[in-house]
Scaffold this motif. Structure first.
Motif, PDB file in Angstrom:
ATOM      1  N   SER A 101      45.602  26.766  37.512  1.00 23.77           N
ATOM      2  CA  SER A 101      44.915  27.411  38.623  1.00 23.77           C
ATOM      3  C   SER A 101      45.272  28.876  38.785  1.00 23.77           C
ATOM      4  O   SER A 101      46.398  29.291  38.513  1.00 23.77           O
ATOM      5  CB  SER A 101      45.257  26.676  39.922  1.00 23.77           C
ATOM      6  OG  SER A 101      44.649  27.309  41.023  1.00 23.77           O
ATOM      7  N   GLY A 205      35.151  30.233  36.798  1.00 23.24           N
ATOM      8  CA  GLY A 205      34.963  29.280  35.705  1.00 23.24           C
ATOM      9  C   GLY A 205      33.574  28.671  35.695  1.00 23.24           C
ATOM     10  O   GLY A 205      33.150  28.071  34.707  1.00 23.24           O
ATOM     11  N   GLY A 206      32.881  28.762  36.815  1.00 23.89           N
ATOM     12  CA  GLY A 206      31.507  28.250  36.895  1.00 23.89           C
ATOM     13  C   GLY A 206      31.390  26.834  37.450  1.00 23.89           C
ATOM     14  O   GLY A 206      30.283  26.303  37.556  1.00 23.89           O
ATOM     15  N   THR A 308      34.102  32.118  49.587  1.00 28.41           N
ATOM     16  CA  THR A 308      34.853  30.980  49.053  1.00 28.41           C
ATOM     17  C   THR A 308      36.285  30.802  49.565  1.00 28.41           C
ATOM     18  O   THR A 308      36.795  29.682  49.572  1.00 28.41           O
ATOM     19  CB  THR A 308      34.886  31.075  47.518  1.00 28.41           C
ATOM     20  OG1 THR A 308      35.223  32.431  47.178  1.00 28.41           O
ATOM     21  CG2 THR A 308      33.563  30.711  46.900  1.00 28.41           C
TER      22      THR A 308
HETATM   23  N1  F0G Z   1      36.289  31.994  44.738  1.00 29.88           N
HETATM   24  C1  F0G Z   1      37.558  31.607  44.876  1.00 29.88           C
HETATM   25  C2  F0G Z   1      38.263  31.942  46.151  1.00 29.88           C
HETATM   26  C3  F0G Z   1      38.218  30.912  43.829  1.00 29.88           C
HETATM   27  O1  F0G Z   1      39.473  30.541  43.981  1.00 29.88           O
HETATM   28  C4  F0G Z   1      37.508  30.645  42.636  1.00 29.88           C
HETATM   29  C5  F0G Z   1      38.137  29.915  41.537  1.00 29.88           C
HETATM   30  C6  F0G Z   1      36.170  31.070  42.554  1.00 29.88           C
HETATM   31  C7  F0G Z   1      35.604  31.733  43.611  1.00 29.88           C
HETATM   32  C8  F0G Z   1      35.353  30.813  41.332  1.00 29.88           C
HETATM   33  O2  F0G Z   1      34.805  29.564  41.347  1.00 29.88           O
HETATM   34  O3  F0G Z   1      35.591  28.858  39.103  1.00 29.88           O
HETATM   35  O4  F0G Z   1      33.992  27.469  40.424  1.00 29.88           O
HETATM   36  O5  F0G Z   1      33.269  29.613  39.378  1.00 29.88           O
HETATM   37  N2  F0G Z   1      39.350  29.549  41.528  1.00 29.88           N
HETATM   38  C9  F0G Z   1      39.973  28.664  40.539  1.00 29.88           C
HETATM   39  C10 F0G Z   1      41.370  28.296  40.975  1.00 29.88           C
HETATM   40  C11 F0G Z   1      39.848  29.133  39.160  1.00 29.88           C
HETATM   41  O6  F0G Z   1      42.195  27.948  40.120  1.00 29.88           O
HETATM   42  O7  F0G Z   1      41.660  28.309  42.164  1.00 29.88           O
HETATM   43  P1  F0G Z   1      34.370  28.832  39.980  1.00 29.88           P
END
Ligand code: F0G
Length: 347
Positions: A101, A205-206, A308
């Motif tokens: 992560s 990562g999508g 997010t």
């Molecule tokens: N926004 C936040 C706050 C994130 O933590 C992540 C990904 C994304 C957007 C991207 O989302 O990967 O689904 O396209 N975080 C991952 C982690 C990689 O390990 O917390 P995604």
């Protein structure tokens, strides 16, 4: 009875309705759960959908809505998927969970594992994770190992270890995670009484893009998805999305999502505008979708941008970009003078 839940209240208790509805209960018929699945919940989902009138005007969009995923229990959208992944892991007799992560999956996995009574092993790329996320994850009792390498190296190692069968991998390559994450779309469509003209979200990562596409397919909708990645994926200041090689790139392509890029200047501008214009403090990566909207790159009268993760996840980034406090004497005149000087600077 779900793990981590109290027994149902006695008939005499004065509880007229459930206080907090777990995501799994709200969307039970759309999730891969059964009566046998122990529900591991921290009160995730059902997050606010907030109008952003000031930024809508700035972007020239009639209606701009923000899906405020920072309201999830660990401060990011990851909890939507984690409640399903950890509940299913427990149902299937898992003895431990594992993830790689950039910080938010880490905290979420640690929290749900703690709630389930399972050990969590968390791998993070060395020196590339916001300190608050690491502190959160450690506090939640996970074993944290910093891996000498990038996120991509870390995820590969985690997948290899998970292949040995000792740990259930709760990254978004776990389909139960994506099932949970798709519920954000259900909430938005329900609350707007129909689909918006576009969903806009960050692209690391999508996994989330592919979850949104899955939700739209299930609803029989073809609403466009706009996924916004960092221009310099390997070096962006937005450490949450510092991912060189997105594991779901194929799914993002197959979903027909429109992929746009935002450089760090655009990310920071959108991130600061969201805070100062709408009162919402997110982490830098979370502003990626908004950066594309503010640039005028997203079409539609009614646009939903997913924010997010919470700004408190990465206070060091805020510290670098927000105005520093001035030091004053404990004196009303000095404070009034310093206050108007500071207002002058930010006006
Ligand atoms: N926004 C936040 C706050 C994130 O933590 C992540 C990904 C994304 C957007 C991207 O989302 O990967 O689904 O396209 N975080 C991952 C982690 C990689 O390990 O917390 P995604």
């Amino acid at each position: 009875m779900g793990v981590g839940h109290f027994p149902p209240p006695a008939k005499s208790a004065r509880v007229s309705r459930p206080v907090t509805v777990p995501l799994i209960e709200r969307f039970r018929e759309r999730l891969p759960v059964s009566a046998r699945t122990p529900v591991v919940s921290l009160g995730e989902g059902s997050t606010p959908l907030l109008a952003a009138p000031t930024l809508a005007r700035a972007a020239g969009v009639r209606e701009l809505w923000l899906k405020w995923e920072a309201s999830n229990p660990t401060g990011s959208y990851k909890d939507r998927g984690m409640t399903v992944a950890v509940s299913k892991a427990l149902e299937l007799g898992a003895e431990a969970v594992l993830c790689a992560s950039t910080g938010n999956t880490a905290a979420s996995a640690a929290a749900y594992a703690a709630r389930a009574g399972l050990p969590a092993l968390v791998l993070t790329p060395e020196g590339a994770v916001a300190g608050a996320k690491l502190a959160q994850t450690r506090m939640l009792g996970a074993t944290v190992l910093e891996v000498r390498g990038s996120f991509d190296d870390t995820l590969r190692a985690a997948q290899e270890l998970a292949g040995r069968g000792t740990h259930v991998l709760v990254n978004s390559v776990n389909p139960d995670r994506r099932e949970g994450q798709k519920t954000a779309v259900f909430e938005v469509v329900e609350e707007l009484d129909g689909p918006p003209d576009a969903f806009v979200l960050p692209y690391g990562g999508g996994g989330n893009t592919s979850s949104y596409a899955q939700a739209l397919a299930e609803l029989g909708l073809s609403t466009p998805i706009v996924s916004v990645e960092a221009t310099d994926r390997r070096r962006t200041l937005a450490t949450a999305i510092r991912i060189g090689d997105p594991v779901h790139a194929g799914a993002v392509r197959d979903a027909g999502a429109r992929v746009l890029a935002a450089d760090d200047d655009a990310l920071v501008a959108a991130w600061r505008a969201l805070a100062s214009e709408e009162g919402l403090f997110c982490e830098p990566s979370s502003a990626a979708g908004l950066a594309a909207v503010l640039r005028g790159d997203v079409e539609g009268d009614r646009v939903v941008v997913t924010i997010t993760g919470h700004g408190l996840k990465d206070p060091a980034a805020a510290d670098r970009h927000a105005a520093a406090p001035a030091l004053v004497a404990p004196d009303a005149d000095a404070i009034a003078a310093a206050g108007s000087a500071a207002r002058g600077r930010t006006a």
